[in-house]
Write an enzyme that holds these catalytic residues in place. Sequence first.
Site, mmCIF file in Angstrom:
data_model
loop_
_atom_site.group_PDB
_atom_site.id
_atom_site.type_symbol
_atom_site.label_atom_id
_atom_site.label_comp_id
_atom_site.label_asym_id
_atom_site.label_seq_id
_atom_site.Cartn_x
_atom_site.Cartn_y
_atom_site.Cartn_z
ATOM 1 N N HIS A 190 0.844 -1.202 0.000
ATOM 2 C CA HIS A 190 0.000 0.000 0.000
ATOM 3 C C HIS A 190 0.878 1.250 0.000
ATOM 4 O O HIS A 190 0.570 2.244 -0.651
ATOM 5 C CB HIS A 190 -0.889 0.041 1.249
ATOM 6 C CG HIS A 190 -1.861 -1.088 1.348
ATOM 7 N ND1 HIS A 190 -1.741 -2.093 2.271
ATOM 8 C CD2 HIS A 190 -2.985 -1.360 0.641
ATOM 9 C CE1 HIS A 190 -2.743 -2.943 2.135
ATOM 10 N NE2 HIS A 190 -3.511 -2.531 1.151
ATOM 11 N N GLN A 232 -18.112 -7.278 0.019
ATOM 12 C CA GLN A 232 -17.241 -8.079 -0.843
ATOM 13 C C GLN A 232 -16.750 -9.356 -0.165
ATOM 14 O O GLN A 232 -15.970 -10.104 -0.746
ATOM 15 C CB GLN A 232 -16.065 -7.253 -1.366
ATOM 16 C CG GLN A 232 -14.995 -6.911 -0.339
ATOM 17 C CD GLN A 232 -13.983 -5.938 -0.914
ATOM 18 O OE1 GLN A 232 -14.242 -4.752 -1.052
ATOM 19 N NE2 GLN A 232 -12.801 -6.433 -1.257
HETATM 20 O O1 PAF Z 1 -8.128 -4.415 -2.864
HETATM 21 C C1 PAF Z 1 -8.751 -4.034 -1.847
HETATM 22 O O2 PAF Z 1 -8.166 -3.792 -0.787
HETATM 23 C C2 PAF Z 1 -10.253 -3.904 -1.915
HETATM 24 O O3 PAF Z 1 -10.818 -4.893 -2.710
HETATM 25 C C3 PAF Z 1 -10.714 -2.509 -2.358
HETATM 26 C C4 PAF Z 1 -10.303 -2.214 -3.791
HETATM 27 C C5 PAF Z 1 -10.132 -1.451 -1.437
HETATM 28 C C6 PAF Z 1 -12.234 -2.426 -2.286
HETATM 29 O O4 PAF Z 1 -12.701 -2.649 -0.992
#
Ligand code: PAF
Length: 282
Positions: free
Chosen positions: A37, A61
């Site tokens: 990140h 998700q």
């Molecule tokens: O890749 C991730 O961390 C997640 O899928 C995202 C793109 C932040 C969506 O919640």
Amino acid sequence: MNIIHTQENLAAAVAAAKAGGKIVGLVPTMGALHEGHASLIERCADECDLTVVSIFVNPTQFNDPNDLRNYPRTLDADCHLVESKGGDIVFAPDVAEIYPEPDQRHFSYPSIDTVMEGARRPGHFNGVCQIVSKLFLMVNPDRAYFGEKDFQQIAVIRAMMADQDFHFTLVSCPIVREESGLALSSRNTLLTEEERCVAANINRVLQESKLYRQTHTLVETREYVTDTLNRIEGLEVEYYEIVDAFTLTPLTDWKESKHIQGCITVYCGARPVRLIDNVSYQ
Ligand code: PAF
């Protein structure tokens, strides 16, 4: 650096920046931030005037409630990392702020979202598109940054952007790896030291397969990766697919595409932890 929890305050901060002619960049995350990140945030801060990092563990998700419950949450440490990498705003809403009502929208991009992760995690990419499209609408960025470890996610988001008329730039950033080659992931914190060493074999075998492919068929190469990893104690391959890098159509012959990617999901260790990785066969 500013920590914002509401859409209203986020909109005000972004509007002020845009009124001043600033280029706005967005780095969507679910927190538990690591050097992968950090590389997205640094690149965004280099290329944009205002860097917004969203930190939101998006419930829609997750198709496994245990996975959602166990997902690491480390907001204080995350905010320090964002600040140290040049981020300007952390947007950390709660679930009610994002979903005051259930999101009924349905996103579907066959076959991009129906193979591999899409086939194993029903609803996962629909949830990703729900949250990412909401963030795009809230921030209206000039650029948005995503990591290539989630190779299929990038393809799905590109399809969603075309479908929903988002015309800004998606910047896809290279995978960041530990010295051992293990792709950085928030889930790595769930591995023991020993399991981390075992997991390093995933990238090792993927890299070896690039040489192997020169003298073997695509099907043989797919089997080589799967069988070699499955023989290592502590690893179990869920799938290894060799696909067209743009359409994600699974291939059976090297001649079927000029842009070829291998995508893998492996269970590692006692818990077990589900790890993903990919390799380019260009
Ligand atoms: O890749 C991730 O961390 C997640 O899928 C995202 C793109 C932040 C969506 O919640």
